[in-house]
Design an enzyme around this catalytic site. Sequence first.
Site, PDB file in Angstrom:
ATOM      1  N   ARG B 631       0.026  -7.557  -1.989  1.00  0.00           N
ATOM      2  CA  ARG B 631       0.393  -8.322  -0.678  1.00  0.00           C
ATOM      3  C   ARG B 631       1.664  -8.962  -0.681  1.00  0.00           C
ATOM      4  O   ARG B 631       2.279  -9.591  -1.674  1.00  0.00           O
ATOM      5  CB  ARG B 631      -0.723  -9.360  -1.010  1.00  0.00           C
ATOM      6  N   PRO B 635       7.521 -12.248   4.245  1.00  0.00           N
ATOM      7  CA  PRO B 635       7.944 -10.826   4.463  1.00  0.00           C
ATOM      8  C   PRO B 635       9.654 -11.253   4.265  1.00  0.00           C
ATOM      9  O   PRO B 635      10.348 -10.249   4.160  1.00  0.00           O
ATOM     10  CB  PRO B 635       7.651 -10.534   5.751  1.00  0.00           C
ATOM     11  N   GLU B 708      12.299  -6.198  -9.153  1.00  0.00           N
ATOM     12  CA  GLU B 708      13.036  -5.369  -9.594  1.00  0.00           C
ATOM     13  C   GLU B 708      12.884  -3.750  -9.121  1.00  0.00           C
ATOM     14  O   GLU B 708      13.638  -3.092  -9.136  1.00  0.00           O
ATOM     15  CB  GLU B 708      12.487  -5.079 -11.102  1.00  0.00           C
TER      16      GLU B 708
END
Lengths: 326, 741
Positions: B631, B635, B708
């Site tokens: 989730r 954004p 990452e």
Amino acid sequence: MNPFTYSRAGDLDEAVREISDNDRAKFIAGGTNLVDLMKANVMHPTHLVDITRLGLSAIEETEEGGLRLGSLVTNAETAYHPQVAERYPLLANAILAGASPQLRNMATNGGNLLQRTRCYYFYDTATPCNKREPGSGCSALNGHNRIHAILGTSEHCIATHPSDMCVALAALEAVVRVTNRYGERAIPFADFHRLPGDTPHIDANLEPDEIITAVELPPRGFSQHFKYLKIRDRASYAFALVSVAVGLEMEGDTIREARLALGGVAHKPWRNLEAEALLVGNPANRETFKRAADRIVADARGYGSNSFKIELARRAVVRALNEAAK
Amino acid sequence: MTTNYIGKPTNRVDGYAKVTGGAKYAGEHNVPGLTYGVVVSSDIARGRISRIDASEALKLNGVLEVFTHENRPSLPWFDRNYQDQDQPPGSPFRPLYDNEIQFSQQPIALVVAETFELARYAASLVKVQYVREPHGTDLRAIQGQAYAPSKGKPSWKKPRPRGNAAQGMEQSIFKIEGRYDHAAEHHNPLEMHASTVVYEPSGKLTVYDKTQGVPNSQKYISRIFGLSKAQATVHAPFIGGAFGSGLRPQYQLFLAVMAALQLKRSVRVTLTRQQMFSFGHRPATIQRFELGADAEGKLQAVVHEAIQETSQFEDYTENVVNWSGTVYQCDNVEPTYKLVKLDTYTPLDMRAPGGATAMAAYEVAIDELAYAAGIDPLEFRLINYTERDPMQDLPYSSKELRACYRQAAERFGWSNRRPEPRSMRDGNELIGWGMATGIWEAEQKPAMAKAVLTADGKLTVSSATEDIGTGTYTIMTQIAAETLGLPLENVTFELGDSSMPEAPLQGGSWTAATVGSAVKSACLEVQKRLFEYAGSMPDSPLAKADADGVVFADGRIHLKHYPTIGVTIQDVLRHSGVDRIEEEVTTLPDMLRQKKYARFTHSAVFVEVKVDEDLGTVHVTRVVTAVAGGRILNPKTARSQVLGGVVWGIGMALEEESVLDHQFGRFINHDLAEYHVAVNLDVPPIDVIFVEENDTVVNPLGVKGLGEIGVVGTPAAIANAVFHATGKRLRDLPITLDKVM
């Protein structure tokens, strides 16, 4: 960085006097290189003479129809000056290929000529370097020498001159105006910087008590056929692995006059008059360009991690000539 | 589910402080009487200090002390006192321990003076004589000394073979073999490592440290200097990037605390950019692959060897060879992992440690095998797609990698690709399209958090985690506001203080999942209390409601089915008779449930490069990456994380290399002029697609972490694009122009 005193010179006489009286004094203008070197403990002036109030900050026409660039005009002002941009686009392009906008806003034309090499070992006081400490040895010879010279080297030093601007000035055959206690003198650009020989600690043929007042551009600017090609390890903000400044006079497809200077390959902007002569009177095609390029790199020597520069320089010269001739 | 904050693009709550200079970093906290320490670094890589003479430095008025191994205070010198939370097996580096030099730029003295300028000058006057000993720093030259480590860091998984790789190779129709090297890299965050130790009149220390774990730094100095938790607190409210460099306490912390205690003065020590090359780095790695596939392109064998550098004093280990057995279905896998000891500092986790290294090579090898089999590289990956983790033999908690491939390929226009190398051109430039898969762990760790709701309706949530630029402040604020239905501006999240409830190191892409879960849990406890108080209010409209029947939203608690019926949170507090509700929680991962699933983040990366055929220069001109990261909380910050990762991937593929000069055993390009990271002009438009996953296993929030994953697939996608452009298979990173020419 060691402690130092500071004074601001009010006029040229004062500046020259101050520098002549103290052999550990240095001029400071933009300071974009000197301050770094002081912080890195590479240079240790005990006195700085601020020359930013000397004037010398005009760009004006010379009697011969060329352009005089004051030594204290910034690189940015020079590159964006309408006369420079229009008549000497090779120079404008070269300046804008160097450093960053912030640095170009501070760096002066005189200082650009006197910036020091970017050799890793010159900057790292833990390693021997003949340029920093004469007689201590050259670490680059058998070390990491990716950014080092392939032409005009000596067993004492394989450092390069890092400037972009100077490569264009060499091609344009600029003249450096300097003042000393006895008056003025003019140094042709080709004689300004030195090859390392056995005195790599001396970068230029400028006496310690002399000051650069201007760089004069001859009338001919090669504004129709020129190219500054800079090849580096990233798209911006890196010193040239190889750069090429080209100015051509064309008559149809025939080259009438050629100037060619290389950066990133030697202790000074590199010109090879024989190679230029090979271009003149010949058609502007790949064969001609290759002949000139081959002539230039015929004398080159690699030291391991920089050996690729020989072929790179050859190809860069061909590319730059091709683009300039268009 | 409706939400007010989670999943909404929210500006950084600390953005204003950062762009106006209000955010203070470790080396920026000024106090009256502050003194300055400058580190003297070793010139040699191995040997002994035979003489160290600080007399010239000490003559200067204003120089307070020069600390060396000769006059350092007496301290415990057992390894266990120097341990930290990211400790590899071995003997940790102890600054100023004795006269032995173990690596170039080892700190050998700290000069402390009343001004920074004076300290810096005095440092240049410290004269050191060395007895040099031969050093070994050339990984390639001494790779014959490689050994298989018996143990590694706690996160290290011993590589496990499966099946019979030799047989698998024999049965294969298509085979490739190759060696893939990449250079050491340094983290180079913009902010240099610094510690400011404020010495209070009472003797208490308030330490501002650049760290990815204030509890880690606090415990480190406590153990070494015998300080109680009350005697020294460590703070790191803002960090100017770290990328792993702050996972272990660095020596400037030790030196600053030591000097402050000895001098009973406040001390700041800031490393120089050159000294940023004196400690941990991504280790140089040599990898070898043998891959085989059957006639249909199905992987039959994976042989993967990796040799990495470590220091003489610690066995730093990464999960490198484990990844090749994880990404695709293959029954025969033979991983080998070895270390070589060099006379350098111990390597250190750097953004996707091990994963970026492995996938930068493996995804190139896979591309080679796809070409050998004559199969489109994307199709090849789909043929070998796995719905179960082949390494652990477990189902995935969620895996939308297939959707990542599809969506990114579509956006990129992959179907228009001409498969033959050198088939696309624009003037002097060859155009290449390449792709690769990315994968990273989706972990959750134990963490604590505290939530305090006060009568004015303001909520303060805290946890001793960090925000290394990732957006922790912002997403935690969102989670708390969402859980209690409060306006965002009524919520403050605090972090970076060792006296706060403990959180693990800020790394491993687990902070959103870990601290986020604790924040949510703490707020749920507050919710419970509020609901109780609300029900017992006089004439409460919620008296008969049960907890599932109410909603916390817009500063109110209301009935789910009758939103107009409810009470404001401030009213509840007013009537409750308490002036604050305070809840502290410890959140543990649901191990019983999690261990039944493989939990990973995935990505697909598609890249276009333009390569100047004559000059060898490579420009990345387009990147599309699709990320399946559970989730997405925000954004905006999520996209920034992935953008940063891709930029790192560009650097790793084309530019970054810490060059060891073996004459001196020293990283020689130790500044940002010569250690090249990607600059603006190197970075093309980057299109980030999030493929959301509904994952109820990974953690209560369903988030997977994004710090990452952006790096992992990018270097191989670029290398594969360079091959497609030029027909040259370049296996050594970085791909500089001399290799392309």
